[in-house]
Design an enzyme around this catalytic site. Structure first.
Site, PDB file in Angstrom:
ATOM      1  CB  CYS A  97      -2.150  -3.017   5.246  1.00  0.00           C
ATOM      2  SG  CYS A  97      -3.870  -2.456   5.100  1.00  0.00           S
TER       3      CYS A  97
ATOM      4  CG  ASP B  18      -1.973  -1.125   1.185  1.00  0.00           C
ATOM      5  OD1 ASP B  18      -1.976  -1.914   0.240  1.00  0.00           O
ATOM      6  OD2 ASP B  18      -2.774  -1.224   2.143  1.00  0.00           O
TER       7      ASP B  18
ATOM      8  CE  LYS C 258      -4.047  -4.327   1.256  1.00  0.00           C
ATOM      9  NZ  LYS C 258      -4.754  -3.302   2.035  1.00  0.00           N
TER      10      LYS C 258
HETATM   11  C1  VGL Z   1      -4.635   0.543   5.799  1.00  0.00           C
HETATM   12  C2  VGL Z   1      -6.218   1.369   7.234  1.00  0.00           C
HETATM   13  C3  VGL Z   1      -7.188   1.253   6.261  1.00  0.00           C
HETATM   14  C4  VGL Z   1      -3.213   0.165   5.585  1.00  0.00           C
HETATM   15  C5  VGL Z   1      -5.595   0.408   4.813  1.00  0.00           C
HETATM   16  O1  VGL Z   1      -2.753   0.120   4.414  1.00  0.00           O
HETATM   17  O2  VGL Z   1      -2.507  -0.104   6.590  1.00  0.00           O
HETATM   18  N1  VGL Z   1      -4.958   1.003   7.000  1.00  0.00           N
HETATM   19  N2  VGL Z   1      -6.864   0.786   5.054  1.00  0.00           N
END
Ligand code: VGL
Ligand code: ZN
Length: 202
Positions: A155, A12, A110
């Site tokens: 994540c 991410d 995702k």
């Molecule tokens: C994430 C919160 C919500 C992350 C993704 O990438 O850690 N955290 N969505």
């Protein structure tokens, strides 16, 4: 170059998790030079991309009266309500411009199901619905994973713990990660990763 049984999983590294983004992680962009360099060391390289519809159940905006960063109960357990982030097709959901995406073999998205969040690269937050990443890695003969990216305590940690439970050997390079650290979530995530057998490296 590392052996072919090793894969790098980059979690991410998207605009919304970098400074100026909707769910900015402090120093999120600082990891990018190291992540880019690591991609040169691994034969198998996977990027994940948080990819939510605008009506996603993890967004506080979709729960009238609920404050961002508050907790609600979902059928699959407690869920943090986040500021709206990584909405499909938006600039916030795009990878940071400095991340080298060309070397990646696979981009796995995702969190695209509106009713359920997905922190882990392997399973939705119900811990049952697979993303398909396990099969991809196993059919390529990968057994050992190195995880980097954002955010350490959500994540990255969820992905690392699921991977360890699936039988991969897992190393998280914390120097190439940054955390949200919500109410002690970083310390809790580090404890849970260690308990699951995840190696925490620098
Ligand atoms: C994430 C919160 C919500 C992350 C993704 O990438 O850690 N955290 N969505
Ligand atoms: Zn998300």
């Amino acid at each position: 170059m590392r052996p072919k049984t090793e894969a790098l999983i980059v979690i991410d590294v998207q605009n919304d998790f970098c400074p100026g983004g909707a769910l900015a992680v402090a120093g999120g962009d600082e990891i990018i030079p190291r992540v880019n360099a690591l991609m040169g060391d691994f034969a198998a390289k996977v990027l994940t991309q948080d990819w939510h519809p605008a009506d996603h159940a993890s967004f506080a905006a979709n729960h009238p009266g609920a404050a961002p960063f508050s907790l609600i109960d979902m059928p699959y357990g407690p869920q943090v309500l986040w500021p709206s982030h990584c909405i499909q097709g938006t600039h916030g959901a795009a990878f940071h411009k400095d991340l080298s995406t060309d070397p990646a073999d696979l981009v796995i998205r995702k969190g695209f199901r509106a009713a359920i969040d997905s922190y882990s690269a392997f399973f939705e937050n119900d811990h049952k619905t697979p993303t398909g990443l396990e099969g991809y890695l196993r059919t390529r003969g990968v057994a050992d994973l190195t995880l980097v990216g954002l955010a350490t305590d959500f994540c990255v940690a969820y992905s690392a713990i699921d991977a360890a439970k699936l039988g991969f050997t897992v190393t998280v390079l914390e120097g190439a990660c940054r955390a949200i650290d919500l109410d002690g979530s970083l310390a809790a995530a580090r404890d849970k990763m260690r308990a699951a057998g995840v190696r925490l490296g620098a």
